[in-house]
Design an enzyme around this catalytic site. Structure first.
Site, PDB file in Angstrom:
ATOM      1  N   GLY A  61      57.529  33.575  18.487  1.00 38.58           N
ATOM      2  CA  GLY A  61      58.400  32.475  18.907  1.00 38.58           C
ATOM      3  C   GLY A  61      57.629  31.390  19.649  1.00 38.58           C
ATOM      4  N   LEU A  62      58.343  30.340  20.025  1.00 39.75           N
ATOM      5  CA  LEU A  62      57.722  29.225  20.757  1.00 39.75           C
ATOM      6  C   LEU A  62      56.992  29.739  21.998  1.00 39.75           C
TER       7      LEU A  62
ATOM      8  N   ASP B 109      77.873  16.797  25.581  1.00 44.90           N
ATOM      9  CA  ASP B 109      76.719  16.446  26.423  1.00 44.90           C
ATOM     10  C   ASP B 109      76.132  17.678  27.092  1.00 44.90           C
TER      11      ASP B 109
ATOM     12  N   GLY C 174      64.345  34.170  31.653  1.00 40.19           N
ATOM     13  CA  GLY C 174      65.726  33.670  31.623  1.00 40.19           C
ATOM     14  C   GLY C 174      65.735  32.212  31.231  1.00 40.19           C
ATOM     15  N   SER C 175      66.573  31.426  31.894  1.00 39.92           N
ATOM     16  CA  SER C 175      66.710  30.012  31.536  1.00 39.92           C
ATOM     17  C   SER C 175      67.418  29.267  32.667  1.00 39.92           C
ATOM     18  N   SER C 176      67.189  27.964  32.742  1.00 37.95           N
ATOM     19  CA  SER C 176      67.813  27.156  33.804  1.00 37.95           C
ATOM     20  C   SER C 176      69.340  27.115  33.691  1.00 37.95           C
ATOM     21  N   CYS C 177      69.880  27.506  32.533  1.00 41.43           N
ATOM     22  CA  CYS C 177      71.344  27.459  32.365  1.00 41.43           C
ATOM     23  C   CYS C 177      72.050  28.579  33.148  1.00 41.43           C
TER      24      CYS C 177
ATOM     25  N   PRO D 158      62.586  29.461  33.096  1.00 35.06           N
ATOM     26  CA  PRO D 158      62.043  28.186  32.624  1.00 35.06           C
ATOM     27  C   PRO D 158      63.123  27.119  32.445  1.00 35.06           C
ATOM     28  N   THR D 159      62.733  25.876  32.654  1.00 32.19           N
ATOM     29  CA  THR D 159      63.574  24.749  32.267  1.00 32.19           C
ATOM     30  C   THR D 159      63.478  24.568  30.743  1.00 32.19           C
TER      31      THR D 159
ATOM     32  N   LYS E 238      71.633  36.223  30.365  1.00 33.87           N
ATOM     33  CA  LYS E 238      70.391  36.010  31.135  1.00 33.87           C
ATOM     34  C   LYS E 238      70.565  36.468  32.585  1.00 33.87           C
TER      35      LYS E 238
ATOM     36  N   HIS F 171      66.910  22.827  19.916  1.00 33.32           N
ATOM     37  CA  HIS F 171      67.066  22.058  21.151  1.00 33.32           C
ATOM     38  C   HIS F 171      66.799  20.575  20.854  1.00 33.32           C
TER      39      HIS F 171
ATOM     40  N   TYR G 114      75.452  32.805  26.796  1.00 30.83           N
ATOM     41  CA  TYR G 114      73.993  33.006  26.884  1.00 30.83           C
ATOM     42  C   TYR G 114      73.569  33.158  28.343  1.00 30.83           C
TER      43      TYR G 114
ATOM     44  N   GLY H 265      58.655  39.100  21.060  1.00 34.57           N
ATOM     45  CA  GLY H 265      58.917  37.718  20.617  1.00 34.57           C
ATOM     46  C   GLY H 265      57.630  36.935  20.434  1.00 34.57           C
TER      47      GLY H 265
ATOM     48  N   ARG I  22      67.617  15.826  31.575  1.00 32.67           N
ATOM     49  CA  ARG I  22      66.962  17.104  31.292  1.00 32.67           C
ATOM     50  C   ARG I  22      65.497  17.027  31.712  1.00 32.67           C
TER      51      ARG I  22
HETATM   52  N1  LIG Z   1      62.981  27.198  24.142  1.00 31.44           N
HETATM   53  C1  LIG Z   1      63.471  26.834  25.317  1.00 31.44           C
HETATM   54  O1  LIG Z   1      63.695  25.641  25.582  1.00 31.44           O
HETATM   55  C2  LIG Z   1      63.733  27.864  26.365  1.00 31.44           C
HETATM   56  C3  LIG Z   1      63.516  29.224  26.165  1.00 31.44           C
HETATM   57  N2  LIG Z   1      63.776  30.114  27.174  1.00 31.44           N
HETATM   58  C4  LIG Z   1      63.589  31.562  26.999  1.00 31.44           C
HETATM   59  O2  LIG Z   1      62.274  31.852  26.544  1.00 31.44           O
HETATM   60  C5  LIG Z   1      62.309  33.005  25.694  1.00 31.44           C
HETATM   61  C6  LIG Z   1      61.639  32.683  24.371  1.00 31.44           C
HETATM   62  O3  LIG Z   1      62.334  31.603  23.752  1.00 31.44           O
HETATM   63  P1  LIG Z   1      61.704  30.803  22.518  1.00 31.44           P
HETATM   64  O4  LIG Z   1      60.301  31.216  22.321  1.00 31.44           O
HETATM   65  O5  LIG Z   1      62.047  29.392  22.702  1.00 31.44           O
HETATM   66  O6  LIG Z   1      62.579  31.359  21.316  1.00 31.44           O
HETATM   67  P2  LIG Z   1      62.205  31.463  19.750  1.00 31.44           P
HETATM   68  O7  LIG Z   1      63.498  31.396  19.028  1.00 31.44           O
HETATM   69  O8  LIG Z   1      61.135  30.491  19.415  1.00 31.44           O
HETATM   70  O9  LIG Z   1      61.586  32.915  19.630  1.00 31.44           O
HETATM   71  C7  LIG Z   1      62.374  34.038  19.861  1.00 31.44           C
HETATM   72  C8  LIG Z   1      61.617  35.258  19.456  1.00 31.44           C
HETATM   73  O10 LIG Z   1      62.481  36.385  19.670  1.00 31.44           O
HETATM   74  C9  LIG Z   1      62.323  37.268  18.595  1.00 31.44           C
HETATM   75  N3  LIG Z   1      63.591  37.973  18.367  1.00 31.44           N
HETATM   76  C10 LIG Z   1      64.841  37.457  18.290  1.00 31.44           C
HETATM   77  N4  LIG Z   1      65.728  38.428  18.031  1.00 31.44           N
HETATM   78  C11 LIG Z   1      65.019  39.580  17.939  1.00 31.44           C
HETATM   79  C12 LIG Z   1      65.363  40.919  17.668  1.00 31.44           C
HETATM   80  N5  LIG Z   1      66.634  41.290  17.435  1.00 31.44           N
HETATM   81  N6  LIG Z   1      64.379  41.837  17.631  1.00 31.44           N
HETATM   82  C13 LIG Z   1      63.096  41.496  17.858  1.00 31.44           C
HETATM   83  N7  LIG Z   1      62.703  40.247  18.126  1.00 31.44           N
HETATM   84  C14 LIG Z   1      63.660  39.296  18.160  1.00 31.44           C
HETATM   85  C15 LIG Z   1      61.977  36.439  17.383  1.00 31.44           C
HETATM   86  O11 LIG Z   1      61.200  37.245  16.526  1.00 31.44           O
HETATM   87  P3  LIG Z   1      60.874  36.905  14.968  1.00 31.44           P
HETATM   88  O12 LIG Z   1      60.188  35.570  14.986  1.00 31.44           O
HETATM   89  O13 LIG Z   1      59.988  37.985  14.531  1.00 31.44           O
HETATM   90  O14 LIG Z   1      62.206  36.871  14.271  1.00 31.44           O
HETATM   91  C16 LIG Z   1      61.187  35.285  18.010  1.00 31.44           C
HETATM   92  O15 LIG Z   1      59.813  35.550  17.957  1.00 31.44           O
HETATM   93  C17 LIG Z   1      63.775  33.404  25.565  1.00 31.44           C
HETATM   94  O16 LIG Z   1      64.067  34.410  26.482  1.00 31.44           O
HETATM   95  C18 LIG Z   1      64.514  32.142  25.942  1.00 31.44           C
HETATM   96  O17 LIG Z   1      65.775  32.428  26.465  1.00 31.44           O
HETATM   97  C19 LIG Z   1      64.257  29.691  28.379  1.00 31.44           C
HETATM   98  C20 LIG Z   1      64.475  28.364  28.631  1.00 31.44           C
HETATM   99  C21 LIG Z   1      64.233  27.343  27.646  1.00 31.44           C
HETATM  100  C1  LIG Z   2      67.307  25.356  27.162  1.00 29.45           C
HETATM  101  C2  LIG Z   2      68.802  25.230  27.163  1.00 29.45           C
HETATM  102  O1  LIG Z   2      69.272  24.643  25.952  1.00 29.45           O
HETATM  103  C3  LIG Z   2      70.674  24.505  25.819  1.00 29.45           C
HETATM  104  O2  LIG Z   2      71.179  23.556  26.708  1.00 29.45           O
HETATM  105  P1  LIG Z   2      70.916  22.011  26.640  1.00 29.45           P
HETATM  106  O3  LIG Z   2      69.876  21.633  27.613  1.00 29.45           O
HETATM  107  O4  LIG Z   2      72.216  21.295  26.779  1.00 29.45           O
HETATM  108  O5  LIG Z   2      70.340  21.895  25.164  1.00 29.45           O
HETATM  109  P2  LIG Z   2      69.879  20.901  24.063  1.00 29.45           P
HETATM  110  O6  LIG Z   2      68.410  20.748  24.117  1.00 29.45           O
HETATM  111  O7  LIG Z   2      70.437  21.397  22.779  1.00 29.45           O
HETATM  112  O8  LIG Z   2      70.603  19.488  24.369  1.00 29.45           O
HETATM  113  C4  LIG Z   2      70.257  18.687  25.446  1.00 29.45           C
HETATM  114  C5  LIG Z   2      71.017  17.381  25.405  1.00 29.45           C
HETATM  115  O9  LIG Z   2      70.539  16.604  24.295  1.00 29.45           O
HETATM  116  C6  LIG Z   2      71.639  16.069  23.567  1.00 29.45           C
HETATM  117  N1  LIG Z   2      71.232  15.807  22.179  1.00 29.45           N
HETATM  118  C7  LIG Z   2      71.172  14.575  21.596  1.00 29.45           C
HETATM  119  N2  LIG Z   2      70.824  14.704  20.310  1.00 29.45           N
HETATM  120  C8  LIG Z   2      70.627  16.030  20.096  1.00 29.45           C
HETATM  121  C9  LIG Z   2      70.254  16.750  18.934  1.00 29.45           C
HETATM  122  O10 LIG Z   2      70.033  16.222  17.858  1.00 29.45           O
HETATM  123  N3  LIG Z   2      70.122  18.105  19.078  1.00 29.45           N
HETATM  124  C10 LIG Z   2      70.357  18.738  20.266  1.00 29.45           C
HETATM  125  N4  LIG Z   2      70.196  20.068  20.335  1.00 29.45           N
HETATM  126  N5  LIG Z   2      70.749  18.059  21.384  1.00 29.45           N
HETATM  127  C11 LIG Z   2      70.876  16.723  21.273  1.00 29.45           C
HETATM  128  C12 LIG Z   2      72.721  17.118  23.728  1.00 29.45           C
HETATM  129  O11 LIG Z   2      74.007  16.589  23.455  1.00 29.45           O
HETATM  130  C13 LIG Z   2      72.528  17.502  25.204  1.00 29.45           C
HETATM  131  O12 LIG Z   2      73.170  16.557  26.025  1.00 29.45           O
HETATM  132  C14 LIG Z   2      71.456  25.723  26.168  1.00 29.45           C
HETATM  133  O13 LIG Z   2      72.484  25.859  25.211  1.00 29.45           O
HETATM  134  C15 LIG Z   2      70.649  26.866  26.500  1.00 29.45           C
HETATM  135  O14 LIG Z   2      70.148  27.446  25.336  1.00 29.45           O
HETATM  136  C16 LIG Z   2      69.478  26.538  27.364  1.00 29.45           C
HETATM  137  O15 LIG Z   2      69.109  27.292  28.231  1.00 29.45           O
END
Ligand SMILES: NC(=O)C1=CN([C@@H]2O[C@H](COP(=O)(O)OP(=O)(O)OC[C@H]3O[C@@H](n4cnc5c(N)ncnc54)[C@H](OP(=O)(O)O)[C@@H]3O)[C@@H](O)[C@H]2O)C=CC1
Ligand SMILES: C[C@H]1O[C@H](OP(=O)(O)OP(=O)(O)OC[C@H]2O[C@@H](n3cnc4c(=O)[nH]c(N)nc43)[C@H](O)[C@@H]2O)[C@@H](O)[C@@H](O)C1=O
Length: 323
Positions: free
Chosen positions: A24-25, A280, A117-120, A174-175, A151, A190, A147, A21, A220
């Site tokens: 990704g972010l 929510d 993983g994730s806080s969820c 992570p949160t 995790k 998000h 999801y 990954g 959050r």
């Molecule tokens: N973002 C957040 O707020 C949070 C993220 N996390 C966890 O952190 C980790 C990274 O998340 P984040 O960086 O945000 O996600 P992104 O969506 O930004 O990146 C996900 C990455 O996974 C790769 N990927 C997805 N599907 C496949 C596949 N089938 N085969 C190979 N590669 C794949 C993508 O590759 P490509 O770009 O090449 O398609 C991409 O680089 C995850 O485990 C997520 O659950 C946990 C908590 C919060």
């Molecule tokens: C990281 C975490 O991310 C997800 O959980 P979440 O924290 O609920 O995610 P969220 O960032 O999308 O929303 C946070 C809050 O914000 C409000 N909200 C307002 N306006 C917008 C809006 O425009 N977009 C989004 N997405 N939310 C909005 C929304 O209604 C909610 O109350 C998991 O599914 C799971 O993937 C996980 O682990």
């Protein structure tokens, strides 16, 4: 959690490290962090080059490349609406990605693996802040239970590999994360990137009213992705235990407060409304980060600085997010 699990681990800077990954972010931030810390042999594959859902391809990749360390930051990821709309995709794809990667890593004798993983994973109505030991003590939040189950399975797989094979693999929880390189899709993202994009566009289009999802009352916690990358390296260098480790900042804000901060950062002065027909999600998910803090790691990027930096990054790249 046994405090003795926090002890220095030796990491070879020249070892081959597979960052799954890496575009990704989180994966891209980890890649930058490892490079800046002197790791010389990083490898990554896009999902087009290597679909981690394809078990044969994953085994072929591992047996050819033989990475010594793996950071598993590849996953199907999205905000509340994506999780709520496509639960089977979040369950099935994440299980396949994790199981294939960890099975192939085990077969090819990967020394260290960090699963994200994730806080969820914690119960929807668990006491706050969320301690690591609250895992599997109650019902999950329905908007992201699929999801979360994937995790949780990942955490269990790491623990099972440790138990059965004695490998020093670990998990970090992570949160909510944000920062440069985030997914700014209006419906799939998000909340942080969604608000940055929506308010930035409102300023440029002269929109008088911006509507956000939900009531604005959920709380959050937001961690900058560079802090997350730093915590990942800290754990690889300092932790060897079966329990997942929470990573966060230790404080949270309401979504309404977040929207107001984003609006003022981008210079939006119009009206703000809330669409309570949108979910929510969980009312609060503040991580207890005392274990990591006691071991010597805390976040360093303030929410205000992180939002400003992410807004600047979005403005530099927004043409690629149009449409
Ligand atoms: N973002 C957040 O707020 C949070 C993220 N996390 C966890 O952190 C980790 C990274 O998340 P984040 O960086 O945000 O996600 P992104 O969506 O930004 O990146 C996900 C990455 O996974 C790769 N990927 C997805 N599907 C496949 C596949 N089938 N085969 C190979 N590669 C794949 C993508 O590759 P490509 O770009 O090449 O398609 C991409 O680089 C995850 O485990 C997520 O659950 C946990 C908590 C919060
Ligand atoms: C990281 C975490 O991310 C997800 O959980 P979440 O924290 O609920 O995610 P969220 O960032 O999308 O929303 C946070 C809050 O914000 C409000 N909200 C307002 N306006 C917008 C809006 O425009 N977009 C989004 N997405 N939310 C909005 C929304 O209604 C909610 O109350 C998991 O599914 C799971 O993937 C996980 O682990």
């Amino acid at each position: 959690m046994d405090p003795a699990a926090f002890k220095p681990q030796s990491l070879d800077r020249d070892a081959k490290v597979y960052v799954a990954g890496h575009r990704g972010l989180v994966g891209s931030a980890i890649w930058r962090k490892l490079e800046s810390e002197g790791f010389t042999n990083l490898i990554g594959r896009t999902s087009t080059e290597l679909d981690l859902k394809n078990r044969d391809d994953v085994f072929g990749f591992f047996s050819e490349e033989k990475p010594q360390y793996v950071v598993l930051a590849a996953a199907k990821v999205g905000g509340i609406m994506a999780n709520n709309s496509y639960p089977v995709d979040f369950l099935s794809e994440n299980l396949q990605i994790q199981v294939n990667t960890m099975d192939a890593a085990l077969e090819n004798d990967v020394e260290r693996l960090l699963f994200l993983g994730s806080s969820c994973i914690y119960p929807k109505l668990a006491p706050q802040p969320l301690k690591e030991e609250y895992l599997l003590t109650g019902h999950l939040e329905p908007t992201n239970d699929a999801y979360a189950i994937a995790k949780i399975a990942g955490i269990l797989q790491v623990q099972a590999v440790r138990r059965q094979y004695g490998k020093p693999w670990i998990s970090a929880m992570p949160t909510n994360l944000y920062g440069p390189g985030d997914n700014f899709s209006p419906t799939g993202s998000h909340v942080m990137p969604a608000l940055i994009r929506r308010y930035d566009e409102a300023v440029r289009d002269g929109t008088e009213t911006v509507v956000n999802w939900g009531t604005g009352s959920p709380l959050r916690e937001f961690l900058h992705v560079d802090d997350m990358a730093s915590a990942c390296l800290f754990l690889l260098e300092n932790y060897d235990g079966p329990e997942q480790v929470n990573v966060g900042v230790g404080s949270d804000v309401s979504i309404k407060e977040l929207a107001e901060t984003v609006a003022s950062t981008v210079g939006y002065t119009g009206r703000m409304e809330w669409d309570a027909s949108q979910p929510d999600g969980t009312p609060r998910k503040l991580m207890d980060v005392s274990k990591l803090a006691a071991a010597g790691w805390t976040a360093s990027v303030s929410l205000e600085d992180g939002i400003r930096q992410t807004v600047d990054w979005f403005r530099d790249h927004r043409d690629s997010f149009r449409g």
